[in-house]
Design an enzyme around this catalytic site. Structure first.
Site, PDB file in Angstrom:
ATOM      1  N   SER A 144       0.823  -0.551  -0.025  1.00 52.81           N
ATOM      2  CA  SER A 144      -0.153   0.104  -0.399  1.00 52.81           C
ATOM      3  C   SER A 144       0.558   1.135  -0.047  1.00 52.81           C
ATOM      4  O   SER A 144       1.582   1.268   0.246  1.00 52.81           O
ATOM      5  CB  SER A 144      -0.690  -0.461   1.165  1.00 52.81           C
ATOM      6  OG  SER A 144      -1.989   1.323   1.602  1.00 52.81           O
ATOM      7  N   TYR A 157      -1.934  -0.778   9.812  1.00 53.24           N
ATOM      8  CA  TYR A 157      -1.921  -1.934   8.934  1.00 53.24           C
ATOM      9  C   TYR A 157      -0.989  -1.508   7.856  1.00 53.24           C
ATOM     10  O   TYR A 157      -0.332  -1.345   7.040  1.00 53.24           O
ATOM     11  CB  TYR A 157      -3.321  -0.446   7.841  1.00 53.24           C
ATOM     12  CG  TYR A 157      -3.372  -1.098   6.793  1.00 53.24           C
ATOM     13  CD1 TYR A 157      -4.134  -2.392   6.473  1.00 53.24           C
ATOM     14  CD2 TYR A 157      -3.132   0.376   5.759  1.00 53.24           C
ATOM     15  CE1 TYR A 157      -4.379  -2.434   4.700  1.00 53.24           C
ATOM     16  CE2 TYR A 157      -3.312  -0.088   4.090  1.00 53.24           C
ATOM     17  CZ  TYR A 157      -3.767  -1.686   4.518  1.00 53.24           C
ATOM     18  OH  TYR A 157      -4.484  -1.901   2.379  1.00 53.24           O
TER      19      TYR A 157
HETATM   20  N1  LIG Z   1      -8.466  -0.141  -1.186  1.00 51.98           N
HETATM   21  C1  LIG Z   1      -7.725   0.319  -0.754  1.00 51.98           C
HETATM   22  O1  LIG Z   1      -7.845   1.685  -0.676  1.00 51.98           O
HETATM   23  C2  LIG Z   1      -6.106  -0.224  -0.913  1.00 51.98           C
HETATM   24  C3  LIG Z   1      -4.687   0.698  -1.255  1.00 51.98           C
HETATM   25  C4  LIG Z   1      -3.665   0.171  -0.936  1.00 51.98           C
HETATM   26  C5  LIG Z   1      -4.211  -0.983  -0.655  1.00 51.98           C
HETATM   27  N2  LIG Z   1      -4.518  -2.161  -0.325  1.00 51.98           N
HETATM   28  C6  LIG Z   1      -4.394  -3.567  -0.810  1.00 51.98           C
HETATM   29  O2  LIG Z   1      -5.684  -4.350  -1.204  1.00 51.98           O
HETATM   30  C7  LIG Z   1      -5.824  -5.733  -0.962  1.00 51.98           C
HETATM   31  C8  LIG Z   1      -7.055  -5.916  -1.221  1.00 51.98           C
HETATM   32  O3  LIG Z   1      -8.536  -4.647  -0.818  1.00 51.98           O
HETATM   33  P1  LIG Z   1      -9.730  -4.386  -0.896  1.00 51.98           P
HETATM   34  O4  LIG Z   1      -9.171  -2.946  -1.280  1.00 51.98           O
HETATM   35  O5  LIG Z   1      -9.942  -4.650  -2.646  1.00 51.98           O
HETATM   36  O6  LIG Z   1     -10.924  -4.664   0.169  1.00 51.98           O
HETATM   37  P2  LIG Z   1     -12.005  -5.737   0.650  1.00 51.98           P
HETATM   38  O7  LIG Z   1     -12.031  -5.123   1.589  1.00 51.98           O
HETATM   39  O8  LIG Z   1     -13.218  -5.336  -0.851  1.00 51.98           O
HETATM   40  O9  LIG Z   1     -11.541  -6.848  -0.027  1.00 51.98           O
HETATM   41  C9  LIG Z   1     -10.305  -7.735   0.477  1.00 51.98           C
HETATM   42  C10 LIG Z   1     -10.839  -9.436   0.187  1.00 51.98           C
HETATM   43  O10 LIG Z   1     -10.002  -9.292   1.228  1.00 51.98           O
HETATM   44  C11 LIG Z   1     -10.549 -10.563   2.249  1.00 51.98           C
HETATM   45  N3  LIG Z   1     -10.414 -11.583   3.134  1.00 51.98           N
HETATM   46  C12 LIG Z   1     -10.052 -10.283   4.683  1.00 51.98           C
HETATM   47  N4  LIG Z   1      -9.401 -11.361   5.209  1.00 51.98           N
HETATM   48  C13 LIG Z   1      -8.981 -12.823   5.125  1.00 51.98           C
HETATM   49  C14 LIG Z   1      -8.797 -13.662   5.666  1.00 51.98           C
HETATM   50  N5  LIG Z   1      -8.013 -13.630   6.343  1.00 51.98           N
HETATM   51  N6  LIG Z   1      -8.297 -14.642   4.573  1.00 51.98           N
HETATM   52  C15 LIG Z   1      -8.667 -14.804   3.540  1.00 51.98           C
HETATM   53  N7  LIG Z   1      -9.293 -13.995   2.494  1.00 51.98           N
HETATM   54  C16 LIG Z   1      -9.551 -12.724   3.974  1.00 51.98           C
HETATM   55  C17 LIG Z   1     -12.165 -10.225   2.382  1.00 51.98           C
HETATM   56  O11 LIG Z   1     -12.732 -10.857   2.218  1.00 51.98           O
HETATM   57  C18 LIG Z   1     -11.892  -9.688   1.046  1.00 51.98           C
HETATM   58  O12 LIG Z   1     -12.535 -10.152  -0.293  1.00 51.98           O
HETATM   59  C19 LIG Z   1      -6.150  -5.728   0.321  1.00 51.98           C
HETATM   60  O13 LIG Z   1      -4.349  -6.499   0.833  1.00 51.98           O
HETATM   61  C20 LIG Z   1      -5.178  -4.301   1.335  1.00 51.98           C
HETATM   62  O14 LIG Z   1      -5.191  -4.182   1.908  1.00 51.98           O
HETATM   63  C21 LIG Z   1      -6.224  -1.387  -0.631  1.00 51.98           C
END
Ligand SMILES: NC(=O)c1ccc[n+]([C@@H]2O[C@H](COP(=O)([O-])OP(=O)(O)OC[C@H]3O[C@@H](n4cnc5c(N)ncnc54)[C@H](O)[C@@H]3O)[C@@H](O)[C@H]2O)c1
Length: 265
Positions: A144, A157
């Site tokens: 991130s 985080y």
């Molecule tokens: N959305 C943002 O702004 C953003 C920014 C930077 C990084 N990220 C990273 O991108 C990645 C995807 O996030 P997103 O934005 O799609 O969020 P999201 O919450 O929509 O998706 C995350 C997914 O991970 C799954 N998950 C959570 N805990 C879990 C576990 N213990 N085992 C298996 N699956 C699990 C959730 O059920 C969900 O489907 C993450 O690593 C997040 O930290 C997101």
């Protein structure tokens, strides 16, 4: 020919958000995909849609909690049973908790570490031997922008996302001789249920709050908007496919210019 023809890739957290878009795009580019998540109904539905869309049996959902070693072993077995082997991993699953660092309970801090950091470590450890046995392949970790710059109120985080960059570099060094490339993505704000629930699901946020967020991104992100999950999926595709064949051990920022520096425009 798709860019991932013949590849077999496990994507964690693929029931929604960025992982879902990665699974859809990878399958459209010819890969067989294993979608891991703890949201069974959503994950199974996405896999079903991909099978229907491609007209081929190239998507499976597997329930896996990335914190559990045994779930990683089961996912590997499922991939090999369904598709014969596995040569790619996207460590995408993650959770976000907002709290002031000095007010964060130990349990909450450890919960975030377990999913974001330990989960990524377990994935690399479980998949590397399989990818090596398949003749090589790729691992893409999801960090991130907060892993590079820090951000107030997301201490646990941000710490895990910095740790993911450390894991990425060490794994790249140790696995290069096995023909496994390891890179990381550092997304900025992306329009998924994690970060901006109201932007995707209008019921989750009032009109005023949604407008305020859109206005915020307009002001702080040089490109003037929040990112889309399909844009991150295209970076994951680049890092998983042959277009990135000489790249390993690197973080890739995809944030609309947010961390480019201070803009007074
Ligand atoms: N959305 C943002 O702004 C953003 C920014 C930077 C990084 N990220 C990273 O991108 C990645 C995807 O996030 P997103 O934005 O799609 O969020 P999201 O919450 O929509 O998706 C995350 C997914 O991970 C799954 N998950 C959570 N805990 C879990 C576990 N213990 N085992 C298996 N699956 C699990 C959730 O059920 C969900 O489907 C993450 O690593 C997040 O930290 C997101």
């Amino acid at each position: 020919m798709g860019k991932l023809e013949g590849r077999v890739v496990l994507i964690t957290g693929a029931a929604r958000g960025q992982g879902e878009q990665e699974a859809r795009l990878f399958a459209a580019e010819g890969a067989s995909v294993l979608l891991g998540d703890v949201l069974d109904e959503q994950g199974a539905a996405v896999a079903e849609e991909i099978r229907e869309g491609t007209g081929e049996d190239r998507a499976r959902y597997v329930r896996m909690d990335v914190r559990r070693e045994e779930d990683w072993a089961a996912a590997v077995t499922a991939a090999k049973e369904a598709f014969g082997r596995i040569d790619g991993l996207v460590n995408n699953a993650g959770i976000l908790r907002f709290n002031e660092l000095t007010a964060t309970p130990l349990e909450e801090f450890e919960q975030v570490v377990r999913v974001n950091q330990v989960g990524a470590f377990l994935g690399i450890r479980a998949l590397a031997p399989e990818i090596e046995a398949a003749g090589g392949g790729t691992i893409v970790n999801t960090s991130s922008y907060t892993g590079l710059t820090g951000m107030a109120y997301v201490g646990a985080y941000a710490a895990t996302k910095a740790a993911v960059l450390g894991l990425t570099r060490v794994a790249a060094l140790e696995l290069a001789a096995k023909n496994i490339r390891v890179n990381a993505m550092c997304p900025g704000a992306v329009d998924t249920p994690m970060a901006n629930p109201g932007l995707l699901d209008p019921a989750g946020m009032t009109d005023e709050a949604r407008e305020a967020m859109a206005d915020l991104y307009k002001r702080v992100v040089p490109l003037g908007r929040v990112g889309r999950p399909d844009e991150v999926a295209r970076l994951a595709l680049f890092l998983t496919g042959e277009d990135s064949s000489y790249i390993t051990g690197q973080p890739f920022v995809i944030d609309g210019g947010w961390t480019a520096g201070v803009s007074l425009l």
